[in-house]
Design a protein around this motif. Structure first.
Motif, short mmCIF file in Angstrom:
data_model
loop_
_atom_site.label_atom_id
_atom_site.label_comp_id
_atom_site.label_asym_id
_atom_site.label_seq_id
_atom_site.Cartn_x
_atom_site.Cartn_y
_atom_site.Cartn_z
N LEU A 1 16.46 4.89 2.00
CA LEU A 1 17.09 4.81 0.68
C LEU A 1 16.07 4.30 -0.32
O LEU A 1 15.46 3.24 -0.13
N ARG A 2 15.86 5.04 -1.39
CA ARG A 2 14.91 4.66 -2.43
C ARG A 2 15.62 3.91 -3.55
O ARG A 2 16.72 4.27 -3.97
N ILE A 3 14.96 2.86 -4.06
CA ILE A 3 15.38 2.21 -5.30
C ILE A 3 14.47 2.73 -6.40
O ILE A 3 13.25 2.54 -6.35
N GLU A 4 15.06 3.41 -7.38
CA GLU A 4 14.28 3.99 -8.47
C GLU A 4 14.72 3.38 -9.80
O GLU A 4 15.84 2.88 -9.93
N PRO A 5 13.85 3.40 -10.81
CA PRO A 5 14.23 2.84 -12.11
C PRO A 5 15.30 3.68 -12.79
O PRO A 5 15.53 4.84 -12.41
N LEU B 1 6.71 22.50 -10.11
CA LEU B 1 8.05 22.20 -9.67
C LEU B 1 8.47 23.04 -8.48
O LEU B 1 8.06 24.20 -8.33
N SER B 2 9.30 22.45 -7.65
CA SER B 2 9.94 23.14 -6.54
C SER B 2 11.44 23.01 -6.80
O SER B 2 12.02 21.95 -6.59
N GLY B 3 12.05 24.05 -7.33
CA GLY B 3 13.40 23.93 -7.85
C GLY B 3 13.35 23.12 -9.13
O GLY B 3 12.58 23.44 -10.04
N ASP B 4 14.16 22.07 -9.22
CA ASP B 4 14.16 21.26 -10.42
C ASP B 4 13.43 19.92 -10.22
O ASP B 4 13.62 18.99 -10.99
N CYS B 5 12.61 19.84 -9.18
CA CYS B 5 11.90 18.59 -8.87
C CYS B 5 10.43 18.87 -8.60
O CYS B 5 10.05 19.98 -8.16
N SER B 6 9.59 17.90 -8.88
CA SER B 6 8.17 18.03 -8.58
C SER B 6 7.95 18.33 -7.10
O SER B 6 8.52 17.69 -6.22
N ALA B 7 7.11 19.32 -6.83
CA ALA B 7 6.81 19.65 -5.43
C ALA B 7 6.12 18.49 -4.74
O ALA B 7 6.39 18.19 -3.57
N ARG B 8 5.20 17.83 -5.46
CA ARG B 8 4.50 16.70 -4.85
C ARG B 8 5.47 15.56 -4.54
O ARG B 8 5.38 14.92 -3.49
N PHE B 9 6.37 15.28 -5.47
CA PHE B 9 7.35 14.22 -5.23
C PHE B 9 8.26 14.59 -4.07
O PHE B 9 8.52 13.77 -3.17
N ALA B 10 8.76 15.81 -4.06
CA ALA B 10 9.67 16.24 -3.01
C ALA B 10 8.99 16.22 -1.65
O ALA B 10 9.62 15.92 -0.63
N ALA B 11 7.69 16.50 -1.61
CA ALA B 11 6.98 16.52 -0.34
C ALA B 11 7.02 15.16 0.35
O ALA B 11 7.03 15.08 1.58
N LEU B 12 7.04 14.09 -0.42
CA LEU B 12 7.02 12.74 0.14
C LEU B 12 8.39 12.08 0.16
O LEU B 12 8.54 11.01 0.78
N GLY C 1 21.68 -5.08 4.05
CA GLY C 1 22.26 -4.12 4.97
C GLY C 1 21.23 -3.21 5.63
O GLY C 1 21.59 -2.19 6.20
N ALA C 2 19.95 -3.59 5.53
CA ALA C 2 18.87 -2.74 6.03
C ALA C 2 18.13 -3.41 7.16
O ALA C 2 18.25 -4.62 7.40
N ASP C 3 17.33 -2.63 7.85
CA ASP C 3 16.43 -3.16 8.88
C ASP C 3 15.02 -3.35 8.35
O ASP C 3 14.25 -4.15 8.88
N VAL C 4 14.68 -2.60 7.28
CA VAL C 4 13.32 -2.65 6.71
C VAL C 4 13.44 -2.63 5.19
O VAL C 4 14.24 -1.86 4.63
N PHE C 5 12.65 -3.46 4.53
CA PHE C 5 12.47 -3.37 3.09
C PHE C 5 10.99 -3.12 2.85
O PHE C 5 10.13 -3.87 3.31
N LEU C 6 10.68 -2.04 2.12
CA LEU C 6 9.31 -1.58 1.93
C LEU C 6 9.01 -1.47 0.45
O LEU C 6 9.79 -0.90 -0.30
N HIS C 7 7.87 -2.02 0.03
CA HIS C 7 7.43 -1.82 -1.35
C HIS C 7 5.92 -1.71 -1.40
O HIS C 7 5.21 -2.11 -0.46
N ASN C 8 5.41 -1.15 -2.49
CA ASN C 8 3.95 -1.14 -2.73
C ASN C 8 3.65 -1.70 -4.12
O ASN C 8 2.86 -1.15 -4.88
N TRP C 9 4.27 -2.84 -4.43
CA TRP C 9 4.04 -3.52 -5.69
C TRP C 9 2.69 -4.25 -5.68
O TRP C 9 2.20 -4.64 -4.61
N PRO C 10 2.13 -4.47 -6.85
CA PRO C 10 0.92 -5.30 -6.92
C PRO C 10 1.23 -6.72 -6.44
O PRO C 10 2.38 -7.19 -6.54
N GLN D 1 1.18 6.08 -1.68
CA GLN D 1 1.09 5.17 -0.53
C GLN D 1 2.47 4.74 -0.01
O GLN D 1 2.79 4.92 1.17
N GLY D 2 3.29 4.16 -0.88
CA GLY D 2 4.60 3.69 -0.45
C GLY D 2 5.55 4.80 -0.07
O GLY D 2 6.19 4.75 1.00
N PRO D 3 5.72 5.84 -0.93
CA PRO D 3 6.61 6.95 -0.53
C PRO D 3 6.20 7.62 0.77
O PRO D 3 7.06 8.02 1.55
#
Length: 576
Positions: A292-296, A308-319, A345-354, A276-278
């Protein structure tokens, strides 16, 4: 138009307005008429896809939705709701708002076009990526759904993201841990694969326990459980979006456009996971925003999900392709400070946290408005505040379909209500959240003020038009088995053209079942040509997503897989 009429208006309930028009009008109705006269939003069925796509049924068949939704049943099946047209309606409204925003930033845009077919392909983004990844074809799974049935005959859905809770639930039903463990992998991956072939002993164990016992076992194990009802249109569903202005701190208009796309020069910071969020961030990037993504620490764990698509998940890369990323541990003060500085420094902050997590982290809208008063703050959740703060269900696509009545609405009346294993509300929820962001940016362009935009999987599901009662189908409403594949007819063919279909097929009676059975005698192309001569458009049902990018009909709609990569839908709008 009232909320109730707007939600029930399109063709699924028998009216003449297709869902994409009604949904777009609903999402744009707060704009002043003068603004709507500035930009023309044009949506058709086929768009750049060179197939005779004339309605929701043919779009679902020709573009692959019927295939993905039908995986659990072992054969292509259409959704009994105007899902692709609903996604197209959101894209239409989003495109109009984006063009209006671009005009206020100096771009002379007057028209935006999209189509229901492009909306359908966008909804299949991650499935298309998986199918066209180098090892994607190895993903073959037997059919099966995740729905369980209690001893008193009630279909139920369970949901958990925790393997310990899964084992605890089945242990209370008398299932050994090793056997329960065999069901965890297909259950966990059911939305990625579209199937959930649970071991039969698990289904048998559920059938031995009444609904009350299953509910008690779920509560004690920490699972969410919902009994599925026949009502496709339950009362009390939320509005699609809730938009609230930030406190006034002086006007801060948007900068001039930084390129030809409507959101060029604007920056989005997202702290999201799963779909949903990605996807919301992906759609904003397609409109030209820098994301810009903030990741753990260590990166998003979804990066390693096969294929995989290269060295990354195809599903992840698609989004997430085209986004930059930084790592920050938001459980620490340093990580939260990083997020706040990025938002400043952004115009939008987006999250899909509970619900509640942003407040606990100190990253709620009021917190970030102190750093950036004109920020658009977008919160996309599972259920919003529909269940209050008293143990809301786990916020996943599957339970959103169940609670919103989609589990009943998307199946015909002679089938038990069952959610689809295609990510319907995840995709629609992501597109809806992105629309809310664009609408809020348009307001900021006028007022200089930021805003908070709330949406949820439940509110997205509520946007899908559905009838007051469940659909009634004949065999001609399902994909027709031919000698070499499947063929789909438009939705009204069985009702309006049955005598002609009987004549063309050589059936001796005007029985829908008899006519449907006759199609097995000849190849799809022979039937398609004969039907076309009679003015009945028929579409071959796409049953191999990996083949779509190489099909001439999809050349303008799909970008083929590069060496070692995966295919993707092209951007669904054309601005001019």
């Amino acid at each position: 138009m009232t909320e109730e009429v707007a939600r029930r208006a399109p063709g699924a309930s028998g009216s003449r307005a297709p869902a994409h028009r009604v949904v777009a009008a609903r999402l744009l109705r707060e704009l002043p008429p003068a603004a709507l006269r500035e930009v023309a939003g044009v949506t058709d069925w086929a768009g750049p896809v060179d197939l005779p796509l004339v309605d929701e049924r043919t779009v679902q068949a020709g573009c692959g939705i019927a295939h993905v939704h039908g995986r659990a049943a072992g054969a292509p099946r259409p959704l009994a709701v105007e899902y692709a047209a609903t996604v197209a309606g959101v894209l239409t409204a989003q495109g109009v708002c984006a063009a209006l925003l671009a005009r206020r930033r100096g771009l002379a845009l007057r028209r935006v076009t999209t189509s229901v077919a492009q909306a359908a392909l966008l909804s299949l983004t991650q499935y298309l990526a998986a199918a066209t990844a180098p090892d994607g074809r190895a993903e073959e799974h037997p059919p099966g759904s995740a729905t369980l049935v209690s001893a008193d005959g009630v279909p139920v859905e369970i949901e958990t993201l925790a393997p310990d809770a899964w084992r605890a639930f089945w242990r209370r039903l008398g299932v050994p841990a090793a056997l329960a463990g065999r069901g965890w992998a297909p259950f966990q991956r059911r939305f990625a694969t579209g199937v959930c072939p649970l071991p039969e002993p698990l289904r048998s164990a559920a059938r031995a326990v009444p609904l009350a016992g299953l509910a008690e076992a779920a509560a004690l194990a920490g699972l969410s459980l919902v009994a599925l009802a026949d009502d496709p249109d339950p009362a009390g569903l939320p509005a699609p979006l809730r938009l609230r202005r930030a406190p006034a701190h002086g006007a801060a208009p948007l900068p001039p456009a930084g390129g030809p796309l409507p959101l060029a020069g604007l920056r989005v910071v997202e702290a999201t996971n799963r779909v949903q969020g990605p996807l919301a961030g992906h759609v904003l990037r397609l409109l030209g925003a820098e994301v810009l993504r903030i990741e753990p620490p260590g990166g998003d764990p979804m990066r390693g999900l096969p294929p995989l698509s290269g060295d990354c998940s195809a599903r992840f890369a698609a989004l997430n392709a085209g986004k930059s990323a930084v790592e920050a541990d938001l459980s620490t003060e340093a990580g939260r400070r990083t997020a706040t500085e990025l938002a400043a420094g952004a115009d939008v902050f987006l999250h899909n946290w509970p619900p509640g997590r942003a407040e606990r982290l100190g990253l709620d809208a009021p917190d970030l408005w102190r750093a950036r008063p004109e920020l658009v703050y977008a919160a996309a959740s599972g259920f919003g505040d529909a269940f209050g703060h008293d143990s809301p269900p786990i916020g996943t696509d599957y339970l959103a379909q169940a609670h919103a009545g989609l589990a009943a609405a998307l199946r015909p009346a002679d089938e038990p209500p069952t959610p689809s294993l295609m990510t319907l509300t995840d995709v629609l929820g992501g597109v809806l959240s992105a629309h809310g962001v664009v609408a809020a940016l348009l307001r900021r362009a006028t007022t200089g003020r930021g805003a908070r935009v709330d949406s949820s999987l439940l509110s997205a599901a509520a946007l899908v038009p559905r009838p007051a009662g469940r659909a009634v189908w004949t065999p001609l409403d399902l994909p027709l088995r031919t000698a070499d594949g499947w063929l789909a007819l438009p939705a009204r063919a069985a009702a309006d053209r049955l005598p002609e279909l009987a004549r063309i097929s050589g059936a001796l009676t005007h029985s829908a079942g008899t006519v449907a059975a006759r199609f097995a005698a000849r190849p799809s192309e022979a039937w398609r040509a004969a039907l076309a001569e009679a003015g009945i458009p028929a579409v071959p049902v796409a049953t191999d997503l990996a083949a779509l990018p190489g099909h001439p009909a999809f050349h303008a709609a799909l970008a083929p897989a590069p060496p070692g990569g995966h295919a993707r839908p092209r951007t669904p709008w054309t601005f001019s």
